[in-house]
Scaffold this motif. Structure first.
Motif, mmCIF file in Angstrom:
data_model
loop_
_atom_site.group_PDB
_atom_site.id
_atom_site.type_symbol
_atom_site.label_atom_id
_atom_site.label_comp_id
_atom_site.label_asym_id
_atom_site.label_seq_id
_atom_site.Cartn_x
_atom_site.Cartn_y
_atom_site.Cartn_z
ATOM 1 N N GLU A 1 10.349 0.455 11.343
ATOM 2 C CA GLU A 1 10.568 1.480 12.369
ATOM 3 C C GLU A 1 10.788 0.889 13.758
ATOM 4 O O GLU A 1 9.978 0.093 14.223
ATOM 5 N N ASN A 2 11.880 1.299 14.422
ATOM 6 C CA ASN A 2 12.159 0.755 15.749
ATOM 7 C C ASN A 2 11.937 1.747 16.882
ATOM 8 O O ASN A 2 12.122 1.397 18.046
ATOM 9 N N ALA A 3 11.539 2.976 16.573
ATOM 10 C CA ALA A 3 11.438 3.994 17.617
ATOM 11 C C ALA A 3 9.998 4.270 18.046
ATOM 12 O O ALA A 3 9.706 4.279 19.234
ATOM 13 N N GLY B 1 19.768 0.122 9.956
ATOM 14 C CA GLY B 1 19.723 1.575 9.958
ATOM 15 C C GLY B 1 19.335 2.111 11.327
ATOM 16 O O GLY B 1 18.809 1.385 12.187
ATOM 17 N N THR B 2 19.559 3.388 11.533
ATOM 18 C CA THR B 2 19.298 4.039 12.819
ATOM 19 C C THR B 2 17.890 3.769 13.333
ATOM 20 O O THR B 2 17.686 3.533 14.514
ATOM 21 N N TRP B 3 16.906 3.773 12.472
ATOM 22 C CA TRP B 3 15.502 3.628 12.885
ATOM 23 C C TRP B 3 14.936 2.279 12.493
ATOM 24 O O TRP B 3 13.714 2.129 12.412
ATOM 25 N N GLN B 4 15.779 1.287 12.239
ATOM 26 C CA GLN B 4 15.303 -0.022 11.802
ATOM 27 C C GLN B 4 15.380 -1.054 12.916
ATOM 28 O O GLN B 4 16.330 -1.068 13.699
ATOM 29 N N ASN C 1 23.980 -4.744 10.912
ATOM 30 C CA ASN C 1 24.117 -3.391 10.375
ATOM 31 C C ASN C 1 22.746 -2.872 9.927
ATOM 32 O O ASN C 1 22.467 -2.722 8.750
ATOM 33 N N THR D 1 14.201 -7.287 17.810
ATOM 34 C CA THR D 1 15.630 -7.183 17.492
ATOM 35 C C THR D 1 16.505 -7.667 18.648
ATOM 36 O O THR D 1 17.410 -8.487 18.447
#
Length: 137
Positions: free
Chosen positions: A51-53, A111-114, A109, A20
């Motif tokens: 998932e980005n976390a 999502g929080t975890w994307q 835009n 990202t």
């Protein structure tokens, strides 16, 4: 307004990689509202959003895809480019070559975890070329 740029990602080994920030670093200023389409110009790699976390998700996705589409199967006829080539084509077809992301207030835009993933299916695929097409106002 339409803009289109092409850029290369840093080469990565086989796996699912969160890109990202790298993608964002190549983009021009984004419009207030619009759409960003990212297209990968390769047949043995793919793009997806996930998932980005937790990095375990990327490890687990690699395990899942390696079990779904195995190397060195006796029914493969496209084998001249190595054991990882035909499975790479199959995996890329399953995931796909593009993602579209809404742009809001000049930012992707998500999502929080994307996050945006490069799905590298070759053992060493080299730099992967992306085309970013941006539309908006």
């Amino acid at each position: 307004m339409w803009q289109q740029i092409e850029f290369a990602l840093v080469p990565r080994k086989n796996g699912f990689h969160l890109v990202t920030d790298e993608v964002a670093s190549h983009l021009p200023p984004l419009p207030r509202v619009g759409l960003l389409n990212l297209f990968i110009k390769h047949t043995s790699a793919a793009l997806t959003i996930n998932e980005n976390a937790d990095p375990d998700v990327r490890t687990d996705l690699k395990s899942v895809f390696d079990r779904l589409v195995k190397e060195r199967q006796p029914y493969y006829t496209h084998t001249m480019e190595g054991d990882d080539d035909m499975p790479s084509h199959a995996k890329a077809s399953i995931i796909g070559q593009s993602v579209t992301i809404p742009i809001t207030d000049g930012r992707m835009n998500l999502g929080t975890w994307q996050g945006i993933y490069l799905c590298e299916f070759r053992h060493y695929g080299g730099p992967r070329r992306l085309v970013a097409t941006i539309t908006g106002e």
